[in-house]
Design a protein around this motif. Structure first.
Motif, short mmCIF file in Angstrom:
data_model
loop_
_atom_site.label_atom_id
_atom_site.label_comp_id
_atom_site.label_asym_id
_atom_site.label_seq_id
_atom_site.Cartn_x
_atom_site.Cartn_y
_atom_site.Cartn_z
N SER A 112 20.68 -22.07 -9.72
CA SER A 112 20.68 -23.52 -9.56
C SER A 112 20.12 -23.94 -8.22
CB SER A 112 22.09 -24.08 -9.67
OG SER A 112 22.67 -23.72 -10.87
N PRO A 163 21.76 -25.75 -14.97
CA PRO A 163 22.65 -26.70 -14.28
C PRO A 163 23.92 -26.01 -13.78
CG PRO A 163 22.66 -27.09 -16.65
CD PRO A 163 21.62 -26.05 -16.40
N SER A 164 24.38 -26.42 -12.61
CA SER A 164 25.60 -25.80 -12.07
C SER A 164 26.83 -26.59 -12.48
CB SER A 164 25.53 -25.73 -10.54
OG SER A 164 25.68 -27.02 -9.98
N ILE A 165 26.62 -27.77 -13.06
CA ILE A 165 27.76 -28.59 -13.46
C ILE A 165 27.68 -28.87 -14.95
CG2 ILE A 165 28.80 -30.88 -13.22
CD1 ILE A 165 28.03 -30.75 -10.29
N TYR A 166 28.75 -28.54 -15.64
CA TYR A 166 28.78 -28.69 -17.09
C TYR A 166 29.06 -30.15 -17.42
CZ TYR A 166 30.02 -27.45 -21.91
OH TYR A 166 30.08 -27.34 -23.27
N ASP A 167 28.24 -30.72 -18.29
CA ASP A 167 28.41 -32.12 -18.66
C ASP A 167 29.22 -32.20 -19.96
OD1 ASP A 167 28.26 -34.74 -19.24
OD2 ASP A 167 26.09 -34.83 -19.51
N THR A 168 30.48 -32.61 -19.84
CA THR A 168 31.34 -32.65 -21.03
C THR A 168 31.05 -33.86 -21.90
OG1 THR A 168 33.00 -33.63 -19.62
CG2 THR A 168 33.28 -31.32 -20.18
N VAL A 226 34.58 -23.00 -11.37
CA VAL A 226 33.30 -22.75 -10.71
C VAL A 226 32.18 -23.58 -11.35
CG1 VAL A 226 31.54 -20.99 -10.30
CG2 VAL A 226 33.91 -20.46 -9.91
N LYS A 239 32.66 -26.26 -13.35
CA LYS A 239 33.14 -27.61 -13.66
C LYS A 239 33.17 -27.88 -15.16
CE LYS A 239 30.70 -27.77 -10.37
NZ LYS A 239 30.30 -26.67 -9.46
N VAL A 240 33.61 -26.89 -15.95
CA VAL A 240 33.62 -27.05 -17.39
C VAL A 240 34.76 -27.97 -17.84
CG1 VAL A 240 33.80 -25.84 -19.59
CG2 VAL A 240 32.51 -24.84 -17.73
#
Lengths: 342, 304, 567
Positions: free
Chosen positions: A175, A187-192, A288, A290-291
């Protein structure tokens, strides 16, 4: 076997009730507090009032009983009402299990978390098993070959380096270092809130799942492949294998039908212990990347001493553990018909 | 681990089973290398801090975040503490915690597993206890245990030994269940095999049955559990210290060093590499020792 | 003609505001904000912490709020009531707010005085468990004089009447939406708590508790040109380092909050050139609380209480001064906080008019001086290098909450104290337990079963009266008040109590400032607390985001309506 299953299921009810009580006691005894994360500017008297408003002033058996009624009676009724659009016995003022931190029904929170948990944690478990079993089988069959040595090395490193490290390492590589417009960027951030509607959005879903799934799958595969390998090795030296070969059976049949089947017992045990963990989420990996799945829900609940939330989640978890261990016991009997419980 | 001593105490003329085991173990190259490495690591962390005179807690703020040099072969951390000294000192705690907690979990798990698998009367009860332990939420359990016992143990044994005992106990008590389930599953299958039935038919008492026939045959999953158990204990210990439930913060351990330096990964990579390598290689060596031991203890392989 | 006027108007608006982007609502697309502590509720009166109040501040607003300098700004009113403009009665018992006409809720209905009255009623309800109840302390009555006038009556003279309905903690909620949520029903209004109607620039479209909030521009917002962003995401989860990385290194997010991580790492991340680290200073001070009572476990129930007797050595002012002298505050600040820390010698470092300069001598480290002081007072080093007098060894148990920066500070202080012959044992406690105040836990900060403890405290808004009242004798935590109290050092001085009482009756700002300074100096000279670092708030924003004004006196998102996307 059917008899045994029914008997076990009957016995499960008091066991689960007992477990739920022990969990409740434990959570009540734990020294963290729902007002612990409030800003320092909130005076102690107000904190005390907040605790009172949460019902913490009541004795423990009353609170436990309330939870039982809410969870075992009101929640199932609510599900029935929602399914059929009915309104059984006073659905207006029926008290559901309420989280203290969010002031909303716990069951709704859990349902909201299911998609990302299943996508990421569940998928990683499936991938882990699918990788681990062939690796375990080949490693055992070709013991001490370069494949075995490499497999041993990777799985040991995979197991002993914790996910808080591998996760951050992946983020730094894929990332940060790789430019954002590259194909290899993840992506380092998971988009819920992401919804899969077409191929492009499905592609994005795969991309955002890739890193957490890889990290978790590595960890799971490491463990399962070790047990698979050890168990295969045990069986490869058994007399029946020699007999089968002597009978002129094809090597593939000997290996995949006879040896594998007999070697699966410890692997089934490990997998059965692991499936409930899927629903427990993966606390560190979720953090880590952000799931924000069930693991994150649980850890926030624990940190904030959100007893109804933690109690409900843990109890559902307990039900799954008991259930899957029962399934494992039944599978033993199928894998090895000599095992009998009657 | 214990083979060096057993082998030394056995005279040559009196060839018994254990000498055979040792002979077989010696032929396993991986196992011998693993054992040598493991012993070397142990020696290093036991005697290293005596030879390397820098105190792992000594702060030299002017030399913070340095790369490797002669003065600091593994660099320094954000307060200028020597990473090499911390790795040496941390290894003592990590290895001790890893091995003892693993042994505790292994003994407990094997005991429960064998008893539940072998004696039908105990099975239901023991497995429901296992279910209970599997279901207990770890963190609140730790908070409670630490609240109840930290001060008592600290008063009785001092802050370091007290917390060591507490941590070993906590990790042991919360990680035996998998071993128990696996061993039980294998015992259930073993119990129905011909040689066990044969042994039972000639009236072998249960104690002998378990010692002679059951245990040796469930050794391989136990060995795998042992290997995974050490890694698990070392990592869990770091999670505990991170949560403020473990050793005091001025007490380095491998897991903790790895955790603290994760964010410094891009700034000075050697800070993460060494503790990470130490944990992985130790676990790897234990794994090879386990492999060798398993082979050595299996009479069918030994004859080959 | 019409078009020309519109264009001219737009041009002047741009010129006046100095913002380059076109002044049109929703023109700048999407805004991504990350708060690593996820918001769990959008009702600040039931919230679990700062994250919830800040998330709700994009939606609901107070009557007046503080700007980045700590000045009060009229927000939903036209002017701040004062005695001079007649808004505050001469006897200081009432304050009258006049609402700006024409403000609408996000559902299109009118914002009226009835909403303000209802908000007061909601929070003051005895069974509601309202978190901001102390904002309404001393309020006798809130009434609507007409649709746009609210009068608050206090039960006595109130020199600083700007607590209710001012600042991020005390916004106005809509009466129509929360009408059925009073008192014991408050927690059951999940829908309202998750999506309150507001007067602010955004409204909630989706709320996932403890995870993510989706907003869209409020179509009824009072300024038709704002907000510049059509939609916004408020993501939670992860940790501070990960949040910083997502703004500064990967550029996935536009704004990250509360980045308390090692300053070296933060500087390195900022070096990637994608974002900027911003900080601002409020009233937070990281301080050591010195236990003046005896924490010996052998005392049983009397442990760490005044009945248990004085502390064996920390009651000696020489020892306390020596401990303070041995600390290099500048270094603690630099190592742990970087640009977001300043060494301080006061527990009341801001606002500027309250900041004393009488104690600044502590800023320099003086280990030799500390050693000489202890030597002179008869504390002599024993064989183990630890000083002792009459059989009492200078051995300290030093506790704090678990936090990487705090553990570094602990290590530094331990080293310096060892140089003056003081032995230190470190202990860190999980923050949820430490600050939780559970009666059965021995590890809470109120019980202080240790010699010294360290944490940060501050006060909301700009008025220090309540904060300085923390150290009067009545506030000492003890078993009889269930350890509910804020006077952790167990400091008790009638002269201090007298000053605190006097401040409650003084209204002139200068006099109040003198009193506050005098109280601060008393506490510092008594050595009941050893302040270390004046802490700022650190956040980071993307270089493509304009208009961020870091604010420690109010919500960091206080001016989110003015944020725009740079091209």
């Amino acid at each position: 076997m059917l008899n045994y299953t029914i008997r076990r299921l009957m016995f499960t009810i008091p066991v689960l009730l007992f477990i739920s009580f022990i969990i409740f006691l434990l959570l009540d005894l734990a020294p963290n507090d729902p007002t612990g994360n409030l800003p320092m500017t909130i005076p102690p008297e107000v904190r005390e009032k907040i605790r009172e408003s949460l019902g913490l002033g009541q004795p423990i058996h009353v609170r436990y009983f309330k939870w039982c009624v809410q969870f075992f009676v009101n929640e199932p009724l609510n599900i029935i009402d929602q399914m059929f659009g009915t309104c059984t016995w006073g659905c207006e003022d029926r008290l559901r299990v309420q989280s203290w931190a969010t002031r909303s029904p716990v069951v709704d929170l859990i349902v909201e978390r299911m998609p990302q948990t299943l996508w990421v944690v569940g998928m990683s478990y499936v991938v882990g098993i699918l990788i681990a079993i062939p690796i375990g089988v080949i490693s055992a069959y070709r013991q001490y070959s370069w494949f075995d040595q490499a497999g041993t090395f990777v799985s040991m490193v995979g197991f002993s380096v914790p996910t808080f490290f591998t996760g951050v390492l992946m983020i730094v590589i894929f990332s940060v270092m790789i430019p954002t417009d590259s194909w290899f960027w993840f992506p380092s951030i998971y988009d819920t809130t992401h919804k899969v509607t077409d191929l492009a959005s499905f592609g994005f879903q795969i991309r955002q799942m890739a890193m957490p799934v890889f990290v978790l799958a590595l960890y799971n595969a490491a463990q399962i492949s070790r047990f698979m390998r050890a168990s295969m090795l045990d069986n490869l030296n058994q007399d029946y294998v020699r007999t089968a070969r002597a009978k002129g059976m094809r090597e593939r049949v000997v290996l995949l039908v006879h040896v594998l089947r007999n070697s699966l017992i410890p692997v089934v045990t490990v997998i059965a212990l692991g499936v409930p963990q899927v629903f427990g989420g993966a606390i560190i990996t979720e953090q880590v990347f952000k799931v924000n799945g069930l693991g994150q829900l649980l850890i926030i609940g624990i940190q904030g001493a959100d007893i109804p939330l933690v109690q409900t989640l843990t109890f559902i978890f307990a039900v799954l553990i008991v259930l899957f261990n029962l399934i494992a016991d039944i599978l033993y009997g199928i894998l090895d018909p000599r095992i009998r419980y009657d | 681990m214990t083979d060096a001593t057993t082998a030394a105490s056995v005279p040559e003329k009196h060839r018994n089973q254990w000498a055979d085991v040792w002979d077989q173990f010696k032929t396993h190259r991986g196992a011998v290398m693993g054992a040598i490495f493991f012993v070397a690591v142990c020696c290093l962390v036991i005697f290293g801090p005596m030879l390397w005179h820098l105190d792992p807690n000594f702060i030299d703020i002017r030399s913070k975040n340095q790369g490797p040099s002669f003065a600091h072969p593994m660099g320094t951390d954000q307060l200028g503490r020597d990473t090499f000294a911390s790795v040496l000192q941390g290894g003592r705690v990590s290895l001790l915690v890893g091995v003892t907690a693993m042994l505790l979990a292994l003994v407990l798990g094997t005991l429960v597993g064998v008893l539940a698998g072998y004696f039908k009367r105990l099975d239901g009860f023991l497995m429901r206890i296992t279910d209970l332990f599997l279901a207990l939420p770890l963190l609140p359990l730790l908070l409670v245990i630490i609240m109840l016992f930290r001060d008592t143990l600290r008063a009785a044994f001092g802050p370091e030994t007290g917390i060591f005992l507490l941590i070993v106990f906590v990790i042991g008590i919360t990680s035996w269940m998998q071993t128990a389930r696996i061993v039980r599953g294998d015992v259930l299958a073993l119990k129905e095999q011909e040689f066990v039935l044969a042994a039972r038919s000639i009236g072998t008492p249960s104690r002998r049955m378990i010692g002679r026939h059951i245990l040796p045959n469930v050794l391989s999953p136990i060995m795998v559990s042992a290997t995974l158990g050490i890694a698990n204990a070392i990592i869990t210990e770091s999670a505990l210290s991170f949560l403020g439930l473990g050793f005091p913060s001025d007490f380095p351990t491998w897991g903790r060093l790895l955790y603290d330096s994760t964010n410094f990964m891009t700034l000075n990579p050697e800070r993460v590499i060494w503790p990470g390598l130490a944990i992985s290689l130790t676990v790897l060596s234990v794994n090879y020792i386990g492999d060798g031991l398993r082979d050595a203890l299996d009479p069918r392989i030994r004859g080959r | 003609m019409k078009l020309k006027t519109a264009l001219l108007g737009a041009a002047t608006a741009v010129a006046l505001s100095g913002v380059t982007a076109q002044a049109e609502r929703g023109a700048d697309g999407h805004l991504n904000i990350i708060y690593w502590q996820a918001a769990s509720i959008l009702n600040p009166f039931l919230s679990g912490g700062t994250k919830d109040t800040e998330a709700s501040s994009m939606v609901i607003e107070p009557l007046a709020r503080y700007d980045e300098q700590g000045n009060m700004l009229p927000w939903l009113v036209d002017e701040i009531p004062t005695v001079a403009n007649g808004g505050i009665s001469e006897d200081l018992t009432t304050i009258t707010w006049k609402l700006t006409p024409g403000i609408k809720w996000s559902d299109g209905s009118d914002f009226t005085a009835a909403d303000v009255v209802f908000t007061g009623e909601y929070c003051m309800h005895p069974e509601g468990g309202c978190q901001q109840e102390s904002k309404f302390a001393g309020v006798k009555n809130v009434e609507a004089l007409d649709d746009l006038t609210v009068k608050i009556t206090f039960d006595g003279p109130k020199p600083f009447p700007y607590a209710p309905f001012v600042g991020v903690e005390s916004p106005i909620i809509q009466a129509a939406q929360f009408a059925n949520c009073l008192g014991a029903d408050a927690p059951n209004c999940t829908e309202a708590n998750f999506g309150p109607h507001g007067t602010g620039p955004f409204r909630v479209t989706e709320f996932k508790a403890n995870d993510v909030i989706s907003y869209e521009a409020n179509p009824h917002y009072r300024d038709p040109a704002k907000p510049a962003f059509a939609t916004a995401t408020f993501k939670g989860g992860g940790d501070a380092a990960a949040a910083a990385r997502s703004v500064l290194e990967t550029g996935e997010f536009d704004y990250a909050w509360n980045l308390q991580i090692d300053p070296t790492i933060l500087t390195q991340m900022a070096g990637a050139g994608k974002g900027t680290v911003v900080s601002s200073f409020g009233t937070s001070v990281e301080r050591l609380m010195v236990n003046l009572s005896n924490p010996d476990a052998a005392l049983g129930d009397k442990r760490s209480t005044l009945e248990g007797g004085p502390h064996p050595f920390l009651t000696d002012p020489i020892v306390r001064t020596a401990l303070s002298k041995a600390i290099d505050r500048a270094l603690v600040s630099e190592v742990g906080y970087g640009a977001a820390g300043k060494p301080t010698c006061n527990v009341l470092p801001a606002p500027a008019i309250y900041a004393s300069t009488a104690n600044d001598a502590c800023l320099g480290q003086d280990i030799a001086g500390a050693n000489a002081m202890l030597e002179g007072a008869g504390w002599v080093k024993g064989a183990d290098g630890i000083r002792a007098k009459d059989g009492v060894r200078l051995s300290i148990l030093y506790q704090t909450s678990t936090n990487a920066v705090r553990q570094d500070t602990q290590a530094l202080l331990k080293q310096w104290w060892s140089e003056i012959g003081v032995e230190t044992e470190l202990k860190n406690v999980d923050a949820g337990v430490f600050f939780g105040g559970d009666q059965s836990s021995p590890d809470t900060y109120q019980k202080l079963f240790a010699d010294i403890e360290m944490y940060t405290n501050n006060f909301a808004g700009t008025d220090p009266e309540a904060y300085m009242g923390n150290w009067v004798c009545d506030e000492i935590p003890m078993p009889s008040n269930n350890w509910l109290g804020s006077n952790m050092p167990r400091y008790c001085d009638p002269a201090y109590d007298a000053l605190a009482a006097k401040m409650g009756q003084t209204s002139a700002l200068e006099e109040r400032a003198e009193l506050a300074k005098a109280m601060n100096d008393m506490l510092m000279q008594a050595g009941a607390m050893i302040p270390l670092v004046h802490r700022g708030d650190v956040s980071a924003h993307s270089n493509t985001l304009n208009g961020v004004k870091m604010n420690s006196w109010d919500s960091e998102l206080w001016n989110v309506a003015d944020w725009t996307r740079a091209d």
